[in-house]
Design a protein around this motif. Sequence first.
Motif, PDB file in Angstrom:
ATOM      1  N   GLU A   1      83.880  31.169  27.124  1.00 32.49           N
ATOM      2  CA  GLU A   1      83.321  32.478  27.449  1.00 32.49           C
ATOM      3  C   GLU A   1      82.895  33.286  26.227  1.00 32.49           C
ATOM      4  OE1 GLU A   1      84.783  36.490  29.699  1.00 32.49           O
ATOM      5  OE2 GLU A   1      85.527  34.571  30.451  1.00 32.49           O
ATOM      6  N   ASP A   2      83.651  33.290  25.161  1.00 30.22           N
ATOM      7  CA  ASP A   2      83.350  34.124  24.002  1.00 30.22           C
ATOM      8  C   ASP A   2      82.445  33.447  22.969  1.00 30.22           C
ATOM      9  OD1 ASP A   2      84.917  36.098  25.097  1.00 30.22           O
ATOM     10  OD2 ASP A   2      86.736  35.462  24.049  1.00 30.22           O
ATOM     11  N   GLU A   3      82.079  32.196  23.199  1.00 31.39           N
ATOM     12  CA  GLU A   3      81.237  31.475  22.255  1.00 31.39           C
ATOM     13  C   GLU A   3      79.773  31.557  22.673  1.00 31.39           C
ATOM     14  OE1 GLU A   3      82.649  27.480  21.884  1.00 31.39           O
ATOM     15  OE2 GLU A   3      84.556  28.100  21.007  1.00 31.39           O
ATOM     16  N   PRO A   4      78.851  31.457  21.704  1.00 26.45           N
ATOM     17  CA  PRO A   4      77.430  31.501  22.059  1.00 26.45           C
ATOM     18  C   PRO A   4      77.006  30.238  22.810  1.00 26.45           C
ATOM     19  CG  PRO A   4      77.702  31.077  19.718  1.00 26.45           C
ATOM     20  CD  PRO A   4      79.067  31.359  20.265  1.00 26.45           C
TER      21      PRO A   4
END
Length: 193
Positions: free
Chosen positions: A23-26
């Motif tokens: 979720e928090d990664e590009p």
Amino acid sequence: MNRCQWCGRVPSGFGMVVLTIKEDEPSQSVCRDCYNEFAANMLGIEDYKDFEKEATFIDCDGIEHRFQVGKMINPTGICWKAVEFICENKIGYSFEAHQDFEEDSNDALERLYKKIKKGLSQKFIRKEMFQGQELIFIKENIVEGRIEWDDRYNDRTPKFIIDGQEYSLEEFGRMLMSCEGWNFRLEIIEPTE
């Protein structure tokens, strides 16, 4: 042209898959081969690579059509697709078939090939020359095709792919005007049906 962020190759005509793993990664742009390998490992699928990636069929007018065959592994099954790439940004015929994970890939491919043969076995548009002008008609008041986005316009104007040829909304509308005053029935069908 974009390169796959995992293998560095330029993808085939099927393009890239935008994949977000956490979720928090590009998001990452990956080719279909890398995506399918990732999905196969995640879902525990074996033998996901072995198939012919090109197929040639002859239509009812004796014209040869070359298709690139690809597949995409999804959580609900495998989507097989055969696409006729006419030029860089132009697609002619396109056919799809769905495969359940328990099903043999050869059976799904056979269904796809039968769909291609059936799709090429008939034409829905008739063209005639009349007093130096080309007139285009819908044969037998039935037409099948595919709805696409017409990228010549900035809005969401559709174009229609019928008999492997592009027709603008205006061109399709002119064909319909030969039936002005008649009623019609419109049925939208999911691509794998």
